[in-house]
Design a protein around this motif. Structure first.
Motif, PDB file in Angstrom:
ATOM      1  N   ALA A 173       0.833  -1.207   0.000  1.00  0.00           N
ATOM      2  CA  ALA A 173       0.000   0.000   0.000  1.00  0.00           C
ATOM      3  C   ALA A 173       0.864   1.252   0.000  1.00  0.00           C
ATOM      4  O   ALA A 173       0.593   2.224  -0.722  1.00  0.00           O
ATOM      5  CB  ALA A 173      -0.933  -0.016   1.211  1.00  0.00           C
ATOM      6  N   ARG A 174       1.910   1.257   0.806  1.00  0.00           N
ATOM      7  CA  ARG A 174       2.804   2.418   0.871  1.00  0.00           C
ATOM      8  C   ARG A 174       3.515   2.639  -0.470  1.00  0.00           C
ATOM      9  O   ARG A 174       3.601   3.775  -0.954  1.00  0.00           O
ATOM     10  CB  ARG A 174       3.817   2.208   1.996  1.00  0.00           C
ATOM     11  N   GLY A 211       1.366   4.234  -3.014  1.00  0.00           N
ATOM     12  CA  GLY A 211       0.836   5.545  -2.669  1.00  0.00           C
ATOM     13  C   GLY A 211      -0.595   5.511  -2.194  1.00  0.00           C
ATOM     14  O   GLY A 211      -1.320   6.512  -2.318  1.00  0.00           O
ATOM     15  N   GLU A 212      -1.019   4.373  -1.617  1.00  0.00           N
ATOM     16  CA  GLU A 212      -2.413   4.208  -1.187  1.00  0.00           C
ATOM     17  C   GLU A 212      -2.603   4.424   0.306  1.00  0.00           C
ATOM     18  O   GLU A 212      -3.632   4.065   0.872  1.00  0.00           O
ATOM     19  CB  GLU A 212      -2.924   2.811  -1.582  1.00  0.00           C
ATOM     20  N   GLY A 213      -1.613   4.994   0.968  1.00  0.00           N
ATOM     21  CA  GLY A 213      -1.776   5.361   2.368  1.00  0.00           C
ATOM     22  C   GLY A 213      -1.488   4.232   3.334  1.00  0.00           C
ATOM     23  O   GLY A 213      -0.788   3.269   3.026  1.00  0.00           O
ATOM     24  N   GLU A 214      -2.064   4.357   4.529  1.00  0.00           N
ATOM     25  CA  GLU A 214      -1.835   3.401   5.609  1.00  0.00           C
ATOM     26  C   GLU A 214      -2.972   2.393   5.677  1.00  0.00           C
ATOM     27  O   GLU A 214      -4.004   2.556   5.022  1.00  0.00           O
ATOM     28  CB  GLU A 214      -1.727   4.164   6.935  1.00  0.00           C
ATOM     29  N   THR A 219      -7.345   0.549   2.997  1.00  0.00           N
ATOM     30  CA  THR A 219      -6.355   1.580   3.294  1.00  0.00           C
ATOM     31  C   THR A 219      -7.036   2.928   3.473  1.00  0.00           C
ATOM     32  O   THR A 219      -8.222   3.099   3.171  1.00  0.00           O
ATOM     33  CB  THR A 219      -5.312   1.692   2.167  1.00  0.00           C
ATOM     34  N   THR A 220      -6.275   3.882   3.945  1.00  0.00           N
ATOM     35  CA  THR A 220      -6.832   5.220   4.201  1.00  0.00           C
ATOM     36  C   THR A 220      -7.220   5.932   2.914  1.00  0.00           C
ATOM     37  O   THR A 220      -7.966   6.916   2.962  1.00  0.00           O
ATOM     38  CB  THR A 220      -5.812   6.070   4.970  1.00  0.00           C
ATOM     39  N   SER A 221      -6.747   5.442   1.769  1.00  0.00           N
ATOM     40  CA  SER A 221      -7.140   6.041   0.493  1.00  0.00           C
ATOM     41  C   SER A 221      -8.377   5.389  -0.101  1.00  0.00           C
ATOM     42  O   SER A 221      -8.888   5.826  -1.137  1.00  0.00           O
ATOM     43  CB  SER A 221      -5.987   5.935  -0.521  1.00  0.00           C
ATOM     44  N   GLY A 224      -0.015   2.430  10.484  1.00  0.00           N
ATOM     45  CA  GLY A 224      -0.997   3.483  10.659  1.00  0.00           C
ATOM     46  C   GLY A 224      -1.461   3.602  12.095  1.00  0.00           C
ATOM     47  O   GLY A 224      -1.545   2.598  12.821  1.00  0.00           O
TER      48      GLY A 224
END
Length: 410
Positions: free
Chosen positions: A158-159, A162-165, A338-340, A265
């Motif tokens: 995910a990192r 670029g898809e956040g935590e 993820t957060t995104s 996260g």
């Protein structure tokens, strides 16, 4: 210091059932240059165990050591680069060896699934091991390698995308066939005995963040049990029940997050479930599984029932036949939002009995990684987890041994 040590890996508890499986794996798969020794209380039993191993082990050194003899443990730790131990229950037998390895700067791996032991290990020896450069890596078998590596790999993917935590993350046991280890059951008995009448210990065992190195920095208040309820999953469309190893595995995964400065996260939430399918009987199967662990804990805590379960359940050192183990397998999927808003699935599976042959491979490869792959390991020392002590290197080694470990974005 390594030049002064005559052994790379010592298997402590090599005369036990799982210890012999681990030694056999190392005899078949460790490179020829790796110096391996076998340790235990009885030289006679060590000779017998060595005789049953593949030919390569015929001249492996034997080390007599006893968990109740601190001087023998210090001598053991001083000879080895890595000590691999199966001697449990760890709360009863394990802390002196952890201390000896921490003080000697010796790496260490075990198979524990005992919250109170890991908590005591971290409280007493994290700083000592850190100063000496020792990696004390707990839970390198089915407890808790699949859970810990799957979460690490998911967060990394995910990192990198670029898809956040990670946010809500659930490990699903999709398939599992294998024996129930007598050593695991003995550890459960020991933990039930240890928490009797001690509310502080009960709170640590029930706390999802009970193994965090910084409990007050965690996002949830103390006193939460993190208990998963009977439900139907939106990820797999299956009925689910709590996984009997999920509470402990979750504590290890959350420790990994905190040791990496909450790299997964601050809003990371984790649980583990067993999928029972979509049939009409699936909810009943889930209910039966959900009742298993409370019933077993009650049986261990009740004298009359304890005597009965002790007669019918496997004892420490016992295990199934090779024919039975050959039927073993497991498939686990970690689903993470993820957060995104992205969704990732990491699969960890293998055609091995998870508690025996699979565990022997996992811990054997963990020990070899500490010896052979030091330049690729995470830069951590102290009381660690598989993800923080070995990390991606262990995933690579397990793939080479026939495990499937893969992450995909859904």
């Amino acid at each position: 210091m390594d030049e002064q040590r005559d052994l790379d890996v010592v298997v402590f508890g090599a005369t036990g059932f799982v210890g012999r499986l681990i030694a056999a794996h190392l005899a078949r798969h460790a490179p020829a240059e790796v110096r391996i020794g076998l340790a235990g209380r009885s030289e006679e039993r060590l000779v017998d165990a060595r005789r049953e191993l593949p030919t390569r082990a015929a001249d492996w050194p034997l080390v007599v050591a006893d968990s109740s003899d601190p001087s023998s443990l210090s001598a053991l730790a001083g000879r080895a680069r890595v000590v691999l131990t199966t001697v449990g229950p760890y709360a009863r037998h394990g802390l002196p060896l952890v201390g000896a390895c921490a003080e000697a700067g010796t790496d260490y791996v075990d198979l524990t699934g005992e919250t109170l032991f890991v908590r005591a290990s971290a409280d007493q020896f994290h700083e000592i091991a850190g100063r000496a450069g020792a990696r004390i890596v707990h839970s390198c078998g089915f407890d808790s390698v699949p859970s810990d590596l799957a979460t690490l790999l998911t967060a990394t993917a995910a990192r990198e995308d670029g898809e956040g935590e990670l946010a809500t993350t659930t490990l699903h046991v999709r398939k599992m066939r294998g024996g129930f280890s007598g050593g695991t059951l003995d550890s459960m008995r020991g933990q039930v005995d240890e928490v009797k009448g001690d509310r502080d210990k009960v709170r640590v065992v029930l706390d999802p963040y009970g193994l965090s190195p910084a409990r007050d920095a965690e996002p949830e208040a103390r006193g939460r049990t993190g208990q998963v309820v009977l439900a139907r999953s939106g990820d797999t469309r299956s009925w689910t029940a709590p996984f009997f190893m999920g509470a402990y595995n979750g504590q290890i995964v959350r420790r990994s997050n905190a040791l990496q400065n909450w790299a997964y996260g601050r809003g990371f939430r984790y649980e583990e479930v067993v999928d029972t399918g979509r049939s009409r009987t699936a909810p009943l199967m889930a209910l039966a599984m959900a009742s298993m662990m409370p019933a077993l804990s009650t049986a261990f805590a009740t004298p009359g029932l304890r005597r009965l379960t002790d007669r019918v359940l496997p004892s420490p050192g016992e295990g199934p036949s090779e024919k039975t183990r050959q039927k073993g397998e497991f498939v686990m999927e970690t689903h993470a939002a993820t957060t995104s808003g992205a969704h990732y699935v990491t699969t960890v599976s293998a055609p091995f009995d998870p508690g025996y042959d699979g565990t022997a491979i996992m811990i054997g490869e963990a020990a070899l990684a500490l010896v052979l792959d030091r330049d690729r390991l995470p830069e951590h020392a102290g009381v660690l987890t598989p993800a923080t002590g070995i990390g991606h290197v262990l995933a690579d080694r397990l793939r080479a041994q026939g495990f499937t470990i893969e992450t995909r974005k859904r």
